[in-house]
Design a protein around this motif. Structure first.
Motif, PDB file in Angstrom:
ATOM      1  N   GLU A 104      80.452  33.707  97.033  1.00 24.29           N
ATOM      2  CA  GLU A 104      80.616  33.483  98.163  1.00 24.29           C
ATOM      3  C   GLU A 104      80.401  34.408  99.234  1.00 24.29           C
ATOM      4  N   ASP A 105      79.956  35.267  98.708  1.00 21.64           N
ATOM      5  CA  ASP A 105      78.639  36.301  99.498  1.00 21.64           C
ATOM      6  C   ASP A 105      76.902  36.483  99.278  1.00 21.64           C
ATOM      7  N   GLY A 106      76.706  35.084  98.008  1.00 21.91           N
ATOM      8  CA  GLY A 106      75.358  34.485  98.083  1.00 21.91           C
ATOM      9  C   GLY A 106      75.286  36.167  96.867  1.00 21.91           C
ATOM     10  N   ASP A 107      75.562  37.024  96.001  1.00 22.59           N
ATOM     11  CA  ASP A 107      75.238  37.931  95.291  1.00 22.59           C
ATOM     12  C   ASP A 107      75.851  37.346  93.898  1.00 22.59           C
ATOM     13  N   GLY A 108      76.047  36.263  93.622  1.00 16.69           N
ATOM     14  CA  GLY A 108      76.287  35.429  92.004  1.00 16.69           C
ATOM     15  C   GLY A 108      77.870  35.942  92.150  1.00 16.69           C
ATOM     16  N   CYS A 109      78.775  36.428  92.741  1.00 12.21           N
ATOM     17  CA  CYS A 109      80.135  36.706  91.972  1.00 12.21           C
ATOM     18  C   CYS A 109      80.952  35.862  93.120  1.00 12.21           C
ATOM     19  N   TYR A 110      82.466  36.176  92.064  1.00 18.78           N
ATOM     20  CA  TYR A 110      83.110  35.558  92.130  1.00 18.78           C
ATOM     21  C   TYR A 110      84.272  36.054  92.165  1.00 18.78           C
ATOM     22  N   GLN A 111      85.437  35.680  93.235  1.00 20.33           N
ATOM     23  CA  GLN A 111      86.879  36.576  92.766  1.00 20.33           C
ATOM     24  C   GLN A 111      87.910  35.381  92.934  1.00 20.33           C
ATOM     25  N   HIS A 112      88.854  35.507  92.033  1.00 19.95           N
ATOM     26  CA  HIS A 112      90.094  35.062  92.314  1.00 19.95           C
ATOM     27  C   HIS A 112      91.373  35.906  92.144  1.00 19.95           C
ATOM     28  N   HIS A 198     101.333  51.564  83.117  1.00 17.41           N
ATOM     29  CA  HIS A 198     101.013  51.699  84.907  1.00 17.41           C
ATOM     30  C   HIS A 198      99.463  50.541  85.315  1.00 17.41           C
ATOM     31  N   TRP A 199      99.675  50.417  85.948  1.00 15.96           N
ATOM     32  CA  TRP A 199      99.141  48.667  86.894  1.00 15.96           C
ATOM     33  C   TRP A 199      97.815  49.069  87.853  1.00 15.96           C
ATOM     34  N   HIS A 200      96.507  48.129  87.756  1.00 15.65           N
ATOM     35  CA  HIS A 200      96.155  48.315  88.876  1.00 15.65           C
ATOM     36  C   HIS A 200      95.425  46.597  89.256  1.00 15.65           C
ATOM     37  N   PRO A 201      96.006  46.692  90.610  1.00 13.84           N
ATOM     38  CA  PRO A 201      95.540  45.329  90.992  1.00 13.84           C
ATOM     39  C   PRO A 201      93.775  44.931  90.674  1.00 13.84           C
ATOM     40  N   ASN A 202      92.987  45.618  90.419  1.00 16.03           N
ATOM     41  CA  ASN A 202      91.457  45.273  90.425  1.00 16.03           C
ATOM     42  C   ASN A 202      90.384  45.638  89.036  1.00 16.03           C
ATOM     43  N   LEU A 203      90.363  44.416  88.812  1.00 20.61           N
ATOM     44  CA  LEU A 203      89.621  44.437  87.698  1.00 20.61           C
ATOM     45  C   LEU A 203      88.208  43.278  88.102  1.00 20.61           C
ATOM     46  N   THR A 204      87.230  44.110  87.330  1.00 19.91           N
ATOM     47  CA  THR A 204      85.576  43.678  87.126  1.00 19.91           C
ATOM     48  C   THR A 204      85.288  42.446  85.676  1.00 19.91           C
ATOM     49  N   ILE A 205      85.008  41.431  85.564  1.00 24.04           N
ATOM     50  CA  ILE A 205      84.533  40.624  84.465  1.00 24.04           C
ATOM     51  C   ILE A 205      82.368  41.221  84.666  1.00 24.04           C
ATOM     52  N   ASN A 206      82.249  41.723  84.070  1.00 25.00           N
ATOM     53  CA  ASN A 206      80.136  41.636  84.439  1.00 25.00           C
ATOM     54  C   ASN A 206      79.511  40.727  82.933  1.00 25.00           C
ATOM     55  N   SER A 261     106.623  41.895  91.378  1.00 23.58           N
ATOM     56  CA  SER A 261     105.458  40.860  90.334  1.00 23.58           C
ATOM     57  C   SER A 261     104.270  41.788  90.582  1.00 23.58           C
ATOM     58  N   LEU A 262     103.330  40.847  89.667  1.00 19.89           N
ATOM     59  CA  LEU A 262     101.853  41.978  89.052  1.00 19.89           C
ATOM     60  C   LEU A 262     101.107  41.376  89.549  1.00 19.89           C
ATOM     61  N   PRO A 263     100.072  41.839  91.348  1.00 18.94           N
ATOM     62  CA  PRO A 263      99.202  40.847  91.773  1.00 18.94           C
ATOM     63  C   PRO A 263      97.815  41.163  90.973  1.00 18.94           C
ATOM     64  N   LEU A 264      96.655  40.897  90.906  1.00 20.08           N
ATOM     65  CA  LEU A 264      95.545  41.172  90.252  1.00 20.08           C
ATOM     66  C   LEU A 264      94.642  40.246  91.074  1.00 20.08           C
ATOM     67  N   ARG A 265      93.569  40.656  91.289  1.00 24.79           N
ATOM     68  CA  ARG A 265      92.445  40.068  91.741  1.00 24.79           C
ATOM     69  C   ARG A 265      91.438  40.343  91.161  1.00 24.79           C
ATOM     70  N   LEU A 266      91.132  39.279  90.197  1.00 28.08           N
ATOM     71  CA  LEU A 266      89.564  38.958  89.442  1.00 28.08           C
ATOM     72  C   LEU A 266      88.414  38.821  89.633  1.00 28.08           C
ATOM     73  N   SER A 267      87.602  40.075  89.547  1.00 34.31           N
ATOM     74  CA  SER A 267      85.883  39.313  89.842  1.00 34.31           C
ATOM     75  C   SER A 267      85.140  38.906  88.294  1.00 34.31           C
ATOM     76  N   TYR A 268      84.423  37.966  88.970  1.00 30.34           N
ATOM     77  CA  TYR A 268      83.031  37.632  88.372  1.00 30.34           C
ATOM     78  C   TYR A 268      81.994  38.495  88.614  1.00 30.34           C
ATOM     79  N   CYS A 269      81.148  38.835  88.335  1.00 28.78           N
ATOM     80  CA  CYS A 269      79.412  39.769  88.749  1.00 28.78           C
ATOM     81  C   CYS A 269      78.551  39.336  87.490  1.00 28.78           C
TER      82      CYS A 269
END
Length: 594
Positions: A104-112, A198-206, A261-269
């Protein structure tokens, strides 16, 4: 230079920052050794026969391999329900392994992004990541669509269990408390400690972009925990890393009935090998396995301050902060060394405030008891305890400590007898020291009484013991710098500063200036910043006294000698030809007689 060290948070913060620096240096050295072929041995692989040759392996996914990403979320730690469409969180087709330009930003990363249902009975949620070569499926039951060497799998728990401690505090006079009644009920039902999800809404998969020819059994730690080898082919799977390094502890929130609900923003980079090494080293805790589990939680909170500084501080100021942190540690060691050397070689106590040394022991004891009562970081407890031992050792240098075996305590234990040294009593220092503390008591006792009444009326405590400790600690933190003024008074009366340990004072003063820098870079309580500023003022007064009280050769320095003593020693030890000179250089009367 004493009030700054009263705050127990700074040693842990500095330790975290120094740990970041040490990890960077360690990885740089370790990677250099690995590149040269001198690989450090890791944990032996039991599947490798003894004496078998170690052959370099290759990545099972070559560069630019087309991949499909499958992400499943389930309450099961071992996932097998691939036909459940509700468990499929994200599916992305035709990812390119090692591609840094798409996305999406030209850096090889995608989000969902997606919101999920809260697990029943406050259970755990697991995320299951599958990377397959394009055209394959992660389900082993699908014949023809599944291939073991074309599938990479990683699993991790999404929620994080943290401890919440209930502190039962109350006003000791009225018995009332301002705590939430609901929290009081939970404390009565769950005990002093409650485990909460506890919950955190962000996680990155590298996925690490790495094609190093790793050798099985020779991958340096802590990287060997992530490089997985295939038992048959001997090659290794691509490294999948769950990156939550920048997820701050303060951003976690408890999972309770108020959430819908539990929001989750998952990123792949993609991730480079060098950056992955840094992240892996930060998460490695093997050197601290002897510490209790709650120490890790405190360490995470301390590291949050370092992370915030890395995120919000100007890069130039951040670089200066890192350099200054190393210098601070060096100065701290030098101050410790010169302090021990000064008191170990000290022969005369003339000009030194012995009462301040005794009061320093009391101050260190109060700080140690306070942090033990409040269950502070283990590293801080050890640091304060070592400081107390050093202060107790100084007592043996400023006073004559003996064991009275005749008048035993309770008829069993010998009594400790403390007596002022003769060099302290026979000089005018004792008179000035007693006079300084007499004047000081006129100011300290009223302040102490007022602060004790204020703490008792308006502050809640766990009990009378905690009240005494918190009251003494708060008073020392606020007015502790006043105890450094008796030495200023003695200097004023003696019109000399030659007896002071200037090397130790200089190093401590430099550390105080460094503390000022950190106090404004890292978020600190305002009282800590004021305490550092007060120490600066006291040291500038020391410098002013050093300027107005010039060096007097008749005064005794910190080693118990004076300039006159050195001159006499030089006269008593003449050069080899001084005997003849002594004969010829006769007094005027003898010359006339000759």
């Amino acid at each position: 230079m004493g009030s700054c060290v009263l705050l127990p948070c700074w040693p842990a913060l500095k330790l975290c920052l120094n740990q970041e620096i040490c990890n960077f240096i360690y990885l740089w050295l370790d990677w250099g050794i690995f590149r040269k072929g001198k690989r450090r041995p890791s944990t032996p692989d039991p599947s490798t026969p003894a004496g078998a040759p170690r052959v370099p392996s290759r990545n099972l996914f070559p560069k630019d391999t087309l991949m499909d990403l499958y992400v499943y979320v389930s309450q099961e730690e071992v996932f097998s329900d691939f036909n459940n469409t509700d468990a499929l969180f994200w599916f992305h087709r035709d990812l390119v392994y090692g591609d840094w330009t798409t996305g999406e930003d030209g850096d090889g990363c995608y989000q969902h992004y997606k919101e999920m249902d809260i697990p029943e009975q406050n259970g755990s949620l697991y995320i299951h990541i599958y990377f397959t070569k394009s055209g394959f499926h992660p389900d082993p039951k699908r014949k023809g669509q599944y291939r073991r060497l074309a599938t990479v799998h990683a699993t991790r728990m999404l929620n994080k269990y943290k401890r919440r401690k209930f502190l039962k505090t109350k006003n000791l006079l009225t018995g009332e408390t301002e705590a939430d009644p609901e929290m009081i009920k939970r404390a009565e039902s769950h005990g002093p400690v409650e485990i909460i999800s506890h919950w955190h809404p962000n996680l990155t998969i590298n996925m690490v972009d790495d094609h190093t020819a790793w050798v099985k059994g020779s991958v340096p730690p802590p990287l060997d925990q992530y490089v997985k080898f295939d038992a048959v082919s001997g090659d290794y799977y691509p490294i999948v890393y769950f990156n939550d390094y920048w997820n701050l502890q303060k951003d976690y929130y408890p999972i309770n009935e108020t959430l819908k609900s539990l929001p989750l923003r998952l990123s792949y980079c993609p991730l480079s090998l060098w950056r992955w090494q840094l992240y892996a080293a930060q998460n490695a805790r093997s050197p601290w396995n002897f510490l209790p589990e709650d120490t890790y939680e405190q360490s995470d909170e301390d590291q949050d301050s370092v992370k915030v500084a890395l995120l919000e501080t100007n890069p130039y100021l951040l670089g200066l902060t890192i350099v200054v942190s190393i210098v601070h540690s060096i100065f701290e060691f030098l101050a410790f060394k010169n302090d021990i050397q000064f008191w170990n070689s000290r022969q005369s106590l003339e000009g030194l405030s012995v009462r301040s040394i005794i009061f320093g022991v009391f101050q260190s004891l109060v700080v140690l008891l306070y942090i033990l009562d409040n269950e502070t970081n283990f590293v801080v407890q050890v640091s304060v305890f070592i400081g107390l031992l050093i202060d107790l050792w100084k007592i043996t240098k400023v006073m004559d400590v003996k064991l009275d075996r005749e008048n035993k305590f309770a008829g069993v234990f010998p009594r400790l007898v403390f007596k002022d040294k003769s060099t302290y009593v026979e000089s005018s220092t004792k008179i000035y020291d007693d006079m300084a503390f007499k004047y000081l008591s006129w100011l300290l006792y009223p302040l102490f009484g007022c602060y004790a009444v204020y703490s008792l009326l308006y502050v809640e405590h766990k009990g009378w013991y905690s009240w005494v400790l918190s009251m003494l600690y708060g008073f020392l933190l606020t007015f502790g710098f006043i105890t450094m003024t008796p030495q200023l008074f003695i200097n004023y009366k003696m019109k000399s500063v030659a007896h002071l340990p200037w090397r130790m004072l200089t190093y401590k003063a430099l550390n105080t200036f460094i503390d000022d820098l950190f106090a404004f870079v890292i978020k600190m309580p305002m009282m800590y910043r004021i305490g550092c500023l007060r120490d600066d003022v006291v040291f500038f007064i020391y410098l002013y006294q050093r300027w107005i009280y010039r060096v007097d050769p008749n005064r005794v320095n910190e080693f118990g000698t004076s300039g006159v003593d050195h001159a006499q020693n030089n006269t008593a030890a003449p050069a080899p030809d001084a005997a003849s000179a002594a004969i010829t250089d006769k007094p005027e009367g003898e010359k006339k007689n000759d």
